[in-house]
Design an enzyme around this catalytic site. Structure first.
Site, PDB file in Angstrom:
ATOM      1  N   ASN A  46       0.839  -1.196   0.000  1.00  0.00           N
ATOM      2  CA  ASN A  46       0.000   0.000   0.000  1.00  0.00           C
ATOM      3  C   ASN A  46       0.877   1.251   0.000  1.00  0.00           C
ATOM      4  O   ASN A  46       1.952   1.292   0.615  1.00  0.00           O
ATOM      5  CB  ASN A  46      -1.023   0.000   1.142  1.00  0.00           C
ATOM      6  CG  ASN A  46      -0.447  -0.181   2.531  1.00  0.00           C
ATOM      7  OD1 ASN A  46       0.596  -0.797   2.703  1.00  0.00           O
ATOM      8  ND2 ASN A  46      -1.131   0.338   3.522  1.00  0.00           N
ATOM      9  N   GLU A  48       0.240   5.168   0.632  1.00  0.00           N
ATOM     10  CA  GLU A  48      -0.700   6.209   1.055  1.00  0.00           C
ATOM     11  C   GLU A  48      -0.249   7.569   0.554  1.00  0.00           C
ATOM     12  O   GLU A  48       0.831   7.732  -0.019  1.00  0.00           O
ATOM     13  CB  GLU A  48      -0.846   6.158   2.578  1.00  0.00           C
ATOM     14  CG  GLU A  48      -1.441   4.826   3.031  1.00  0.00           C
ATOM     15  CD  GLU A  48      -1.711   4.731   4.516  1.00  0.00           C
ATOM     16  OE1 GLU A  48      -1.235   5.597   5.286  1.00  0.00           O
ATOM     17  OE2 GLU A  48      -2.406   3.778   4.900  1.00  0.00           O
ATOM     18  N   CYS A  57      -4.067   0.455  -2.519  1.00  0.00           N
ATOM     19  CA  CYS A  57      -3.932  -0.778  -1.741  1.00  0.00           C
ATOM     20  C   CYS A  57      -2.822  -1.667  -2.311  1.00  0.00           C
ATOM     21  O   CYS A  57      -2.492  -1.597  -3.506  1.00  0.00           O
ATOM     22  CB  CYS A  57      -5.230  -1.582  -1.792  1.00  0.00           C
ATOM     23  SG  CYS A  57      -6.586  -0.885  -0.859  1.00  0.00           S
ATOM     24  N   GLU A  59      -2.956  -4.869  -2.843  1.00  0.00           N
ATOM     25  CA  GLU A  59      -3.437  -5.873  -3.809  1.00  0.00           C
ATOM     26  C   GLU A  59      -3.510  -5.296  -5.215  1.00  0.00           C
ATOM     27  O   GLU A  59      -3.120  -5.945  -6.187  1.00  0.00           O
ATOM     28  CB  GLU A  59      -4.823  -6.386  -3.386  1.00  0.00           C
ATOM     29  CG  GLU A  59      -4.816  -7.156  -2.079  1.00  0.00           C
ATOM     30  CD  GLU A  59      -5.021  -6.278  -0.852  1.00  0.00           C
ATOM     31  OE1 GLU A  59      -4.665  -5.076  -0.898  1.00  0.00           O
ATOM     32  OE2 GLU A  59      -5.543  -6.795   0.139  1.00  0.00           O
ATOM     33  N   CYS A  90      -9.920  -5.549   0.488  1.00  0.00           N
ATOM     34  CA  CYS A  90     -11.081  -4.653   0.534  1.00  0.00           C
ATOM     35  C   CYS A  90     -11.969  -4.888  -0.689  1.00  0.00           C
ATOM     36  O   CYS A  90     -11.587  -5.570  -1.643  1.00  0.00           O
ATOM     37  CB  CYS A  90     -10.627  -3.196   0.596  1.00  0.00           C
ATOM     38  SG  CYS A  90     -10.090  -2.525  -0.990  1.00  0.00           S
ATOM     39  N   CYS A  93     -10.561  -3.922  -4.155  1.00  0.00           N
ATOM     40  CA  CYS A  93      -9.549  -4.872  -4.639  1.00  0.00           C
ATOM     41  C   CYS A  93     -10.192  -6.189  -5.064  1.00  0.00           C
ATOM     42  O   CYS A  93      -9.757  -6.809  -6.033  1.00  0.00           O
ATOM     43  CB  CYS A  93      -8.487  -5.099  -3.566  1.00  0.00           C
ATOM     44  SG  CYS A  93      -7.421  -3.654  -3.331  1.00  0.00           S
TER      45      CYS A  93
END
Ligand code: THU
Length: 136
Positions: A46, A48, A57, A59, A90, A93
């Site tokens: 990830n 940010e 993310c 993934e 999530c 994803c």
């Protein structure tokens, strides 16, 4: 390659990627590794951003990297976190992964040694697919 060996290789890659995660805001580091049908493992983490919604993310980072390498057929995703319990991908994803691998095996591992696994089609039973577009 056996499932166990594949999980080990992808698991190590997911853990390594997690340690490169850029997560200064949530402090929730995530690594992900996709195992392609040819055995190639591609990882992501990830990333940010101070503009929070611009973050991505692990993934989808792994998925983008794998697609850029010409891979489209995936057998396994390993997600690695430092959470108390294994966490699934999530919703966004799940949808992104379902485009390429609706029956993907998803394994989530923690630095504490816990592990859980699911099949993507159980995590997202009714994805929006390329075929869905034909219904317009
Ligand atoms: N995150 C992932 O990388 N993957 C998931 O499946 C869930 C959440 C990231 C996004 C954000 O950087 C942090 O974890 C907290 O939500």
């Amino acid at each position: 390659m056996t499932r166990t060996r594949a999980t080990e290789a992808a698991g190590a890659a997911a853990m390594a990627a997690m340690r490169h995660a850029y997560a200064p805001y949530s402090r929730f580091r995530v690594g992900a590794a996709l195992q392609a049908a040819d055995g190639t493992v591609v990882s992501g983490c990830n990333v940010e951003n101070a503009a929070f919604p611009s973050g991505t993310c692990a993934e989808r980072g792994a998925l983008s990297a794998a697609i850029a390498r010409g891979l489209r057929d995936f057998d396994l995703l390993v997600v690695a976190t430092e959470a108390a319990d294994p966490t699934p991908p999530c919703g966004m994803c799940r949808q992104a992964l379902a485009e390429f691998a609706p029956a993907l095996v998803v394994v989530s591992v923690t630095t504490g040694g816990k592990e859980a696994s699911w099949v993507l089609s159980d995590l997202l039973p009714h994805p929006f697919t390329p075929a869905s577009l034909a219904h317009s």
